[in-house]
Enzyme design. Structure first.
Site, short mmCIF file in Angstrom:
data_model
loop_
_atom_site.label_atom_id
_atom_site.label_comp_id
_atom_site.label_asym_id
_atom_site.label_seq_id
_atom_site.Cartn_x
_atom_site.Cartn_y
_atom_site.Cartn_z
N HIS A 72 -8.80 -3.54 2.04
CA HIS A 72 -9.20 -2.99 3.36
C HIS A 72 -10.21 -1.85 3.18
CE1 HIS A 72 -8.57 -1.16 7.33
NE2 HIS A 72 -7.70 -2.06 7.67
N GLU A 104 -13.65 -5.68 5.26
CA GLU A 104 -12.45 -5.98 4.48
C GLU A 104 -12.48 -7.40 3.91
OE1 GLU A 104 -9.30 -5.13 7.30
OE2 GLU A 104 -10.61 -3.61 8.18
N ARG A 157 0.82 -1.24 0.00
CA ARG A 157 0.00 0.00 0.00
C ARG A 157 0.84 1.27 0.00
NH1 ARG A 157 -2.69 0.66 6.07
NH2 ARG A 157 -0.79 0.36 7.29
N ASP A 189 -13.28 -4.59 16.16
CA ASP A 189 -12.16 -5.04 15.33
C ASP A 189 -12.21 -6.56 15.30
OD1 ASP A 189 -8.68 -3.94 15.17
OD2 ASP A 189 -9.86 -5.30 13.90
O1 TA6 Z 1 -8.29 -4.09 9.71
C1 TA6 Z 1 -8.39 -3.62 11.02
C2 TA6 Z 1 -7.01 -3.16 11.48
O2 TA6 Z 1 -6.11 -4.24 11.53
C3 TA6 Z 1 -7.16 -2.45 12.83
O3 TA6 Z 1 -6.63 -3.21 13.88
C4 TA6 Z 1 -6.40 -1.13 12.62
O4 TA6 Z 1 -5.04 -1.30 12.90
C5 TA6 Z 1 -6.68 -0.91 11.13
O5 TA6 Z 1 -6.47 -2.20 10.55
C6 TA6 Z 1 -5.88 0.18 10.47
O6 TA6 Z 1 -4.54 -0.18 10.40
P1 TA6 Z 1 -3.51 0.94 9.82
O7 TA6 Z 1 -2.18 0.26 9.78
O8 TA6 Z 1 -4.01 1.32 8.45
O9 TA6 Z 1 -3.61 2.09 10.77
#
Ligand code: TA6
Length: 306
Positions: free
Chosen positions: A169, A273, A100, A214
């Site tokens: 995501h 996601e 990303r 989450d």
């Molecule tokens: O997909 C959920 C997650 O794993 C949360 O725990 C939070 O960390 C989110 O992703 C966002 O992660 P990032 O690294 O984009 O801040």
């Protein structure tokens, strides 16, 4: 990590697709057709905007997002590869992998009947192999039309087997997350990240968000639906090649803790996601490929009633 990009203007389609540089200097495709609008950054192959004709924007984008080399964009559809969350044994590794935050190579832009097709690629490099010592090729195919379809093909271009995690995501835009519900995950086991990753089971009721949420749902191939009555619509995400679905809203404290996310933005978003994580990680033999896709649709709520 990517070779010098070819002159991007040759990918433009008059009246439909232009290639611009955003204020931070990142290249972005602006797709504007009678069927839909979308913005796609080469940085992370990141879809930051999708809006079918006649609908409100489908994706949430934080007003505080970074748009800078090496930094993830906060919102839209981040592409997570080759690990989800932290990398075991390497605490300094970037969360959610490196796909990303790398510049993907634009391979093609085509006008199909109702869609614009955008193809991008990302290959392993010395930088990626310093973090994750495997050779790979990623191929993205994004179809922008009345629906948004995102196809991620992972190829093992090495001569040894390896395993990976992945996620599209998706940050959905909702009127107020406290008034929405998520259908499609009833009677499904999940790991609750807000409770030490304890294993739990979603009951018969749709998911409602009343605190930080989450949840990593495993072994599920279901289509999910985010019902948003205040917006008089439902957002659906159907998928293929994915056995994990993650549902996330940071709520108040986590929103405040993220510098690239406004303190008051959490009611306006919900992540659902499309992924393969943990026990659902994928193993590829040399030369093998794996395809995961998600398709996002907008349905007016009366049509989904009943
Ligand atoms: O997909 C959920 C997650 O794993 C949360 O725990 C939070 O960390 C989110 O992703 C966002 O992660 P990032 O690294 O984009 O801040």
């Amino acid at each position: 990590m990517s070779a010098d990009l070819p002159p991007l203007r040759r990918f433009e389609i008059p009246q439909l697709v232009t290639v611009e540089k955003n204020p931070a200097g990142l290249d972005v495709l602006l797709i504007r057709t009678p069927e839909a609008q979308a913005d796609i950054f080469l940085h992370g192959a990141h879809v930051t905007h999708f809006q079918p004709q006649g609908a409100a924007p489908v994706l949430f984008m934080s007003g505080a997002s970074y748009f800078a080399p090496g930094k993830p964009i906060r919102g839209g559809i981040p592409v997570i590869f080759p690990w989800f969350g932290g990398l075991e044994g390497l605490p300094e590794a970037p969360a959610h992998g490196f796909a990303r935050t790398q510049t993907w190579e634009l391979r093609g832009v085509s006008r199909l009947e109702k869609d614009v097709e955008v193809c991008l690629a990302l290959h392993s490099s010395p930088e990626s192999q310093a973090l994750w010592p495997h050779e790979f090729e990623l191929h993205a195919r994004i179809l922008v039309g009345p629906q948004l379809r995102w196809e991620l093909e992972v190829c093992n271009s090495s001569n040894s087997a390896w395993s990976f995690e992945e996620a599209l995501h998706t940050y959905f835009a909702v009127h107020d997350v406290r008034q929405v519900c998520v259908k499609g995950l009833a009677e499904t086991d999940y790991f609750d990240k807000t409770d030490g990753f304890s294993r739990k089971r979603q009951g018969a009721d749709p998911i409602r968000i009343a605190s930080e949420t989450d949840r990593i749902f495993g072994d599920t191939v279901s289509t999910c639906e985010v019902e948003d009555p205040a917006s008089e619509r439902a957002l659906t995400v159907s998928k293929s090649g994915s056995k994990t679905t993650v549902v996330w809203n940071p709520w108040i404290a986590k929103a405040k803790a993220m510098p690239d996310f406004g303190d008051d933005e959490w009611p306006g978003m919900l992540c659902v996601e499309t992924a393969n994580v943990g026990d659902n990680r994928v193993t590829l033999q040399p030369g093998e490929r794996h395809l995961m896709s998600c398709t996002l649709s907008v349905v007016s709520l009366p049509e989904t009633a009943g």
